[in-house]
Design an enzyme around this catalytic site. Structure first.
Site, PDB file in Angstrom:
ATOM      1  N   THR A   1       0.855  -1.177   0.000  1.00  0.00           N
ATOM      2  CA  THR A   1       0.000   0.000   0.000  1.00  0.00           C
ATOM      3  C   THR A   1       0.892   1.228   0.000  1.00  0.00           C
ATOM      4  O   THR A   1       1.633   1.472   0.959  1.00  0.00           O
ATOM      5  CB  THR A   1      -0.919   0.014   1.231  1.00  0.00           C
ATOM      6  OG1 THR A   1      -1.716  -1.185   1.233  1.00  0.00           O
ATOM      7  CG2 THR A   1      -1.841   1.231   1.208  1.00  0.00           C
TER       8      THR A   1
ATOM      9  N   LYS B   1      -7.108   1.022  -3.366  1.00  0.00           N
ATOM     10  CA  LYS B   1      -6.684   0.445  -2.087  1.00  0.00           C
ATOM     11  C   LYS B   1      -6.756   1.478  -0.972  1.00  0.00           C
ATOM     12  O   LYS B   1      -7.146   1.165   0.163  1.00  0.00           O
ATOM     13  CB  LYS B   1      -5.255  -0.096  -2.194  1.00  0.00           C
ATOM     14  CG  LYS B   1      -4.702  -0.691  -0.883  1.00  0.00           C
ATOM     15  CD  LYS B   1      -5.526  -1.855  -0.373  1.00  0.00           C
ATOM     16  CE  LYS B   1      -5.090  -2.393   0.974  1.00  0.00           C
ATOM     17  NZ  LYS B   1      -3.775  -3.014   0.986  1.00  0.00           N
TER      18      LYS B   1
ATOM     19  N   LYS C   1       0.263   3.950   9.234  1.00  0.00           N
ATOM     20  CA  LYS C   1       0.790   4.241   7.896  1.00  0.00           C
ATOM     21  C   LYS C   1      -0.325   4.431   6.878  1.00  0.00           C
ATOM     22  O   LYS C   1      -0.366   5.438   6.154  1.00  0.00           O
ATOM     23  CB  LYS C   1       1.706   3.119   7.433  1.00  0.00           C
ATOM     24  CG  LYS C   1       2.165   3.238   5.974  1.00  0.00           C
ATOM     25  CD  LYS C   1       2.948   2.035   5.522  1.00  0.00           C
ATOM     26  CE  LYS C   1       2.109   0.809   5.275  1.00  0.00           C
ATOM     27  NZ  LYS C   1       1.356   0.862   3.977  1.00  0.00           N
TER      28      LYS C   1
END
Length: 305
Positions: A104, A180, A248
């Site tokens: 990602t 995503k 994150k």
């Protein structure tokens, strides 16, 4: 290997044997691939090799032996190290080979990476994943992919072997990462909301097992509530997806919206919850451990062995 064999049965390698990558490598092996692997923890790669496969000591050595290299590392920094660091893969991937990036990352960075690899004759698929470790091992992931048709021509069978569903979202890198990021917004908010709801019920004196039973059979249920609150009931915070992953990923969500001045109030709140959990020393625990930020609640304990 002739062109027909390369298309139908490419040589495949996996770099990064964490909870997801190890499951993906195993699912490829189950599908009949001879899987080559690399991980910074040599013992993990060697253990996989003992069960069938080949372990390489650097990403570059692995890259020279495969047509499709699947990268399952945490973030852009680690992708950079795998490809362009010392002993990196980029220089040793053959022309026409494919790098499948499952991390990602920022969509803009994904698009830039595609260009950098193209300069070396290497194709890139932006291919973030969803589904968790169990689905990875079963070859039942969801993959949100984008990239050129030539990359799918080589790597398509590999994607299919790892996944229940492969979404082809466009002809260039970046689109997969955009989808995503939207998915991670929902996943992070759902986990945070699930933790808040369970914490509220426990604080009000509701037995957590009863609360879980009712919610999972009611309109308020979500896949994340059902999955992650089961970890809470078991008192097991072994990381399948760690708190710091959502520090994150939700950070990437917020970063992606900031240039467009697009407000994301729920994502921002969830990010602060995971950040608080991380700052409290819980960053390496399962992301369900975000429930531990709520004060004055008696969480279930692990069952005695």
């Amino acid at each position: 290997m002739n062109d027909e064999d390369r298309t139908t049965r490419p040589r495949v390698g996996v770099v990064g044997l964490g909870a997801m990558g190890l499951g993906m490598a195993r699912s490829l092996r189950t599908a009949g691939y001879d899987v080559a692997v690399h991980d910074l923890r040599a013992e993990v790669a060697e253990d996989f090799a003992r069960q069938g496969g080949i372990a390489y000591s650097t990403p570059g050595e692995l890259a020279s032996a495969v047509d499709v290299l699947v990268g399952v590392v945490v973030n852009a920094e680690q992708v950079e190290a795998v490809l362009f660091g010392e002993g990196g893969a980029a220089e040793r991937l053959g022309r026409g080979s494919v790098f499948v990036m499952c991390s990602t990352v920022d969509p803009t960075w994904a698009a830039e990476l595609e260009g950098r690899l193209a300069e070396r004759g290497v194709l890139c698929l932006d291919a973030p994943i969803s589904g968790g470790a169990a689905r990875a091992a079963a070859g039942e992931l969801t993959m949100m992919t984008s990239g050129p048709a030539a990359a799918y021509a080589v790597a398509g069978p590999v994607l299919d072997a790892m996944s229940a569903t492969v979404y082809r979202l466009g002809g260039s890198a970046g689109l997969g990462s955009k989808v995503k990021i939207v998915n991670q917004l929902l996943a992070g908010v759902h986990i945070a909301a699930a933790a808040e709801a369970m914490a509220l019920g426990i604080s009000a004196g509701v037995p957590p097992e009863a609360l879980y039973e009712v919610v999972t059979h009611s309109a308020g249920n979500s896949w994340m509530f059902e999955n992650r609150m089961a970890h809470v009931l078991a008192g097991d915070y072994t990381a399948l997806s760690a708190v710091d992953i959502f520090v994150k990923d939700l950070g990437l969500v917020l970063d992606s919206a900031r240039p467009r001045r697009f407000p994301l109030p729920l994502a921002a709140t969830a990010h602060q919850m995971f950040l608080q959990a991380s700052a409290s020393g819980l960053g390496a625990e399962d992301d369900s451990a975000v429930i531990k930020i709520f004060p004055g609640i008696d969480l279930p304990k692990p069952a005695e062995a």
